[in-house]
Scaffold this motif. Structure first.
Motif, PDB file in Angstrom:
ATOM      1  N   VAL A 195      -6.087 -10.842   6.879  1.00  0.00           N
ATOM      2  CA  VAL A 195      -7.282 -10.162   6.371  1.00  0.00           C
ATOM      3  C   VAL A 195      -8.268 -11.173   5.809  1.00  0.00           C
ATOM      4  CG1 VAL A 195      -8.151  -8.424   4.771  1.00  0.00           C
ATOM      5  CG2 VAL A 195      -5.954  -8.072   5.912  1.00  0.00           C
ATOM      6  N   ALA A 196      -7.783 -12.155   5.074  1.00  0.00           N
ATOM      7  CA  ALA A 196      -8.665 -13.172   4.513  1.00  0.00           C
ATOM      8  C   ALA A 196      -9.354 -13.971   5.616  1.00  0.00           C
ATOM      9  CB  ALA A 196      -7.884 -14.098   3.585  1.00  0.00           C
ATOM     10  N   ASP A 197      -8.623 -14.289   6.694  1.00  0.00           N
ATOM     11  CA  ASP A 197      -9.231 -15.007   7.820  1.00  0.00           C
ATOM     12  C   ASP A 197     -10.323 -14.177   8.473  1.00  0.00           C
ATOM     13  OD1 ASP A 197      -7.688 -17.345   7.610  1.00  0.00           O
ATOM     14  OD2 ASP A 197      -6.065 -16.483   8.794  1.00  0.00           O
ATOM     15  N   LEU A 198     -10.068 -12.879   8.608  1.00  0.00           N
ATOM     16  CA  LEU A 198     -11.084 -12.002   9.189  1.00  0.00           C
ATOM     17  C   LEU A 198     -12.307 -11.921   8.288  1.00  0.00           C
ATOM     18  CD1 LEU A 198      -8.760  -9.089  10.374  1.00  0.00           C
ATOM     19  CD2 LEU A 198      -9.889 -10.762  11.839  1.00  0.00           C
ATOM     20  N   HIS A 199     -12.079 -11.687   7.019  1.00  0.00           N
ATOM     21  CA  HIS A 199     -13.195 -11.559   6.082  1.00  0.00           C
ATOM     22  C   HIS A 199     -14.025 -12.840   6.013  1.00  0.00           C
ATOM     23  CE1 HIS A 199     -11.352  -7.976   3.632  1.00  0.00           C
ATOM     24  NE2 HIS A 199     -11.807  -7.617   4.817  1.00  0.00           N
ATOM     25  N   ALA A 200     -13.366 -13.984   6.111  1.00  0.00           N
ATOM     26  CA  ALA A 200     -14.087 -15.251   6.070  1.00  0.00           C
ATOM     27  C   ALA A 200     -15.069 -15.381   7.229  1.00  0.00           C
ATOM     28  CB  ALA A 200     -13.097 -16.414   6.081  1.00  0.00           C
ATOM     29  N   ALA A 201     -14.750 -14.722   8.344  1.00  0.00           N
ATOM     30  CA  ALA A 201     -15.638 -14.734   9.510  1.00  0.00           C
ATOM     31  C   ALA A 201     -16.586 -13.545   9.530  1.00  0.00           C
ATOM     32  CB  ALA A 201     -14.808 -14.749  10.792  1.00  0.00           C
ATOM     33  N   GLY A 202     -16.529 -12.712   8.489  1.00  0.00           N
ATOM     34  CA  GLY A 202     -17.388 -11.539   8.438  1.00  0.00           C
ATOM     35  C   GLY A 202     -16.876 -10.361   9.231  1.00  0.00           C
ATOM     36  N   ILE A 203     -15.576 -10.351   9.530  1.00  0.00           N
ATOM     37  CA  ILE A 203     -14.952  -9.283  10.309  1.00  0.00           C
ATOM     38  C   ILE A 203     -14.140  -8.396   9.375  1.00  0.00           C
ATOM     39  CG2 ILE A 203     -13.423  -8.726  12.240  1.00  0.00           C
ATOM     40  CD1 ILE A 203     -15.968 -10.190  13.064  1.00  0.00           C
ATOM     41  N   LEU A 204     -14.253  -7.082   9.547  1.00  0.00           N
ATOM     42  CA  LEU A 204     -13.485  -6.131   8.755  1.00  0.00           C
ATOM     43  C   LEU A 204     -12.106  -5.909   9.378  1.00  0.00           C
ATOM     44  CD1 LEU A 204     -16.248  -3.460   8.035  1.00  0.00           C
ATOM     45  CD2 LEU A 204     -15.591  -5.426   6.643  1.00  0.00           C
ATOM     46  N   ALA A 205     -11.204  -5.336   8.581  1.00  0.00           N
ATOM     47  CA  ALA A 205      -9.831  -5.079   9.032  1.00  0.00           C
ATOM     48  C   ALA A 205      -9.498  -3.612   8.840  1.00  0.00           C
ATOM     49  CB  ALA A 205      -8.849  -5.947   8.248  1.00  0.00           C
ATOM     50  N   PHE A 206      -9.063  -2.956   9.909  1.00  0.00           N
ATOM     51  CA  PHE A 206      -8.651  -1.552   9.864  1.00  0.00           C
ATOM     52  C   PHE A 206      -7.170  -1.447  10.242  1.00  0.00           C
ATOM     53  CE2 PHE A 206     -12.979   0.679  10.923  1.00  0.00           C
ATOM     54  CZ  PHE A 206     -13.505   0.210   9.737  1.00  0.00           C
ATOM     55  N   GLY A 207      -6.538  -0.360   9.787  1.00  0.00           N
ATOM     56  CA  GLY A 207      -5.164  -0.068  10.170  1.00  0.00           C
ATOM     57  C   GLY A 207      -5.028   1.394  10.546  1.00  0.00           C
ATOM     58  N   TRP A 208      -4.411   1.662  11.702  1.00  0.00           N
ATOM     59  CA  TRP A 208      -4.256   3.049  12.142  1.00  0.00           C
ATOM     60  C   TRP A 208      -2.783   3.463  12.119  1.00  0.00           C
ATOM     61  CZ3 TRP A 208      -1.816   4.408  16.879  1.00  0.00           C
ATOM     62  CH2 TRP A 208      -1.575   3.350  17.769  1.00  0.00           C
ATOM     63  N   ASP A 209      -2.586   4.776  12.074  1.00  0.00           N
ATOM     64  CA  ASP A 209      -1.249   5.365  11.987  1.00  0.00           C
ATOM     65  C   ASP A 209      -0.598   5.059  10.639  1.00  0.00           C
ATOM     66  OD1 ASP A 209       0.923   6.859  12.854  1.00  0.00           O
ATOM     67  OD2 ASP A 209       1.898   5.154  13.848  1.00  0.00           O
ATOM     68  N   ALA A 210      -1.379   5.171   9.578  1.00  0.00           N
ATOM     69  CA  ALA A 210      -0.865   4.987   8.216  1.00  0.00           C
ATOM     70  C   ALA A 210      -0.581   6.363   7.637  1.00  0.00           C
ATOM     71  CB  ALA A 210      -1.884   4.242   7.358  1.00  0.00           C
ATOM     72  N   GLN A 211       0.684   6.703   7.459  1.00  0.00           N
ATOM     73  CA  GLN A 211       1.029   8.090   7.137  1.00  0.00           C
ATOM     74  C   GLN A 211       1.538   8.297   5.712  1.00  0.00           C
ATOM     75  OE1 GLN A 211      -0.278   9.828   9.177  1.00  0.00           O
ATOM     76  NE2 GLN A 211      -0.163   8.852  11.160  1.00  0.00           N
ATOM     77  N   SER A 212       2.426   7.467   5.226  1.00  0.00           N
ATOM     78  CA  SER A 212       2.987   7.693   3.893  1.00  0.00           C
ATOM     79  C   SER A 212       2.072   7.113   2.821  1.00  0.00           C
ATOM     80  CB  SER A 212       4.375   7.063   3.781  1.00  0.00           C
ATOM     81  OG  SER A 212       4.276   5.652   3.752  1.00  0.00           O
ATOM     82  N   THR A 213       2.203   7.638   1.609  1.00  0.00           N
ATOM     83  CA  THR A 213       1.430   7.106   0.490  1.00  0.00           C
ATOM     84  C   THR A 213       1.766   5.639   0.257  1.00  0.00           C
ATOM     85  OG1 THR A 213       1.285   9.275  -0.569  1.00  0.00           O
ATOM     86  CG2 THR A 213       0.975   7.352  -1.983  1.00  0.00           C
ATOM     87  N   ALA A 214       3.046   5.286   0.374  1.00  0.00           N
ATOM     88  CA  ALA A 214       3.452   3.895   0.176  1.00  0.00           C
ATOM     89  C   ALA A 214       2.794   2.968   1.199  1.00  0.00           C
ATOM     90  CB  ALA A 214       4.972   3.780   0.264  1.00  0.00           C
ATOM     91  N   THR A 215       2.730   3.413   2.446  1.00  0.00           N
ATOM     92  CA  THR A 215       2.101   2.594   3.484  1.00  0.00           C
ATOM     93  C   THR A 215       0.605   2.463   3.233  1.00  0.00           C
ATOM     94  OG1 THR A 215       3.745   3.181   5.140  1.00  0.00           O
ATOM     95  CG2 THR A 215       1.611   2.434   5.951  1.00  0.00           C
ATOM     96  N   LEU A 216      -0.040   3.557   2.889  1.00  0.00           N
ATOM     97  CA  LEU A 216      -1.473   3.509   2.604  1.00  0.00           C
ATOM     98  C   LEU A 216      -1.767   2.545   1.457  1.00  0.00           C
ATOM     99  CD1 LEU A 216      -2.123   7.330   2.917  1.00  0.00           C
ATOM    100  CD2 LEU A 216      -3.244   5.595   4.323  1.00  0.00           C
ATOM    101  N   ARG A 217      -0.966   2.596   0.419  1.00  0.00           N
ATOM    102  CA  ARG A 217      -1.172   1.705  -0.728  1.00  0.00           C
ATOM    103  C   ARG A 217      -0.899   0.249  -0.357  1.00  0.00           C
ATOM    104  NH1 ARG A 217       1.712   5.534  -5.348  1.00  0.00           N
ATOM    105  NH2 ARG A 217      -0.122   6.849  -5.758  1.00  0.00           N
ATOM    106  N   ARG A 218       0.119   0.037   0.474  1.00  0.00           N
ATOM    107  CA  ARG A 218       0.429  -1.334   0.905  1.00  0.00           C
ATOM    108  C   ARG A 218      -0.740  -1.937   1.675  1.00  0.00           C
ATOM    109  NH1 ARG A 218       2.478  -3.167   5.673  1.00  0.00           N
ATOM    110  NH2 ARG A 218       3.129  -1.082   6.353  1.00  0.00           N
ATOM    111  N   LEU A 219      -1.300  -1.177   2.596  1.00  0.00           N
ATOM    112  CA  LEU A 219      -2.422  -1.684   3.383  1.00  0.00           C
ATOM    113  C   LEU A 219      -3.651  -1.901   2.514  1.00  0.00           C
ATOM    114  CD1 LEU A 219      -2.076   0.403   6.668  1.00  0.00           C
ATOM    115  CD2 LEU A 219      -1.130  -1.839   6.110  1.00  0.00           C
ATOM    116  N   LEU A 220      -3.853  -1.017   1.572  1.00  0.00           N
ATOM    117  CA  LEU A 220      -4.962  -1.190   0.647  1.00  0.00           C
ATOM    118  C   LEU A 220      -4.777  -2.483  -0.143  1.00  0.00           C
ATOM    119  CD1 LEU A 220      -7.502   0.497  -0.175  1.00  0.00           C
ATOM    120  CD2 LEU A 220      -6.184   1.232  -2.154  1.00  0.00           C
ATOM    121  N   GLY A 221      -3.536  -2.764  -0.531  1.00  0.00           N
ATOM    122  CA  GLY A 221      -3.248  -3.991  -1.258  1.00  0.00           C
ATOM    123  C   GLY A 221      -3.495  -5.241  -0.433  1.00  0.00           C
TER     124      GLY A 221
END
Length: 252
Positions: A195-221
């Motif tokens: 994510v840091a490498d993407l952001h350094a180049a001005g690219i955003l990062a998305f994640g699909w198929d995130a279903q559980s609260t734990a997974t959503l929080r992990r990706l947010l982290g």
């Protein structure tokens, strides 16, 4: 802002996905983004649906959406224009361009989608449209409009094959692509630094198929900028939580 894309809207019990009531429910519940697949009918109308065909799999008369005119489709299947007319307020929209009539190029199909968004909401709506596809298509689509957000839905293997995150981020930036989108299971702790490498180049990062609260929080982290989920209330609860800004450097 983290975008929470309600995958296929918010279908209720015994009610259809990718239908106007499902999208309406998602926005009413606090989702700031919607997700759908878009198909071009035989007469060139963008409609929202996941499957390529109509009717149960065991029926011999199943027809492909791209082979039918809009007038031949059931009224519960919304057009892209109807979604904008029904929503009543701005929202982020992620679309996978899935199919088109025989003889129509993917670039022509993308232009038909952009024309609808432009007519319904102008350039402001185009800046909230996230059009997903392979890199080869995205390069052509960038030439159609400078404001639409382009999302490269790919795999970690493809990123690795192109020299790793930092190198691939530069490829995306040079192609005019805004975002890298990986499946949730490919966003592992070992790849959190991507994510840091993407952001350094001005690219955003998305994640699909995130279903559980734990997974959503992990990706947010990890610092992801957009999440796709079938579980609307979990999605809204997690993405509504403010997170501190972190420096966008290649070493995190």
């Amino acid at each position: 802002m983290v975008i929470g894309f309600a995958h296929r809207g918010a279908p209720a019990l015994c009610q259809r996905e990718n239908a106007l009531p499902a999208f309406r429910r998602a926005l009413a519940a606090g989702a700031n983004g919607l997700e759908s697949d878009v198909w071009l009918t035989a007469d060139g109308v963008p409609v929202l649906r996941h499957d390529a065909t109509l009717g149960p799999a065991w029926l011999p008369w199943r027809r492909r959406v791209a082979e039918l005119r809009r007038a031949d489709l059931p009224r519960w299947m919304p057009t892209l224009a109807e979604l904008y007319q029904d929503a009543g307020r701005p929202f982020e929209l992620s679309l996978d361009l899935k199919g088109r009539p025989a003889g129509m190029s993917t670039t022509a199909a993308a232009e038909a989608v952009l024309a609808v968004v432009r007519a319904e909401g102008g350039q402001a709506a185009l800046r909230r449209l996230w059009l997903c596809g392979p890199l080869s298509d995205l390069r052509a689509w960038r030439r159609l409009d400078g404001d639409v957000r382009l999302v490269n839905s790919t795999s970690a293997a493809e990123v690795a094959a192109n020299g790793g995150a930092a190198a691939y981020a530069r490829v995306l930036r040079d192609a005019g692509v805004d975002t890298l989108n990986l499946r949730t299971r490919e966003w592992t702790p070992a790849r959190a630094g991507v994510v840091a490498d993407l952001h350094a180049a001005g690219i955003l990062a998305f994640g699909w198929d995130a279903q559980s609260t734990a997974t959503l929080r992990r990706l947010l982290g990890y610092g992801l900028d957009g999440l796709y989920s079938d579980h609307l209330h979990r999605l809204v609860a997690v993405t509504a939580t403010p997170r501190p800004r972190r420096p966008l450097t290649s070493d995190g």
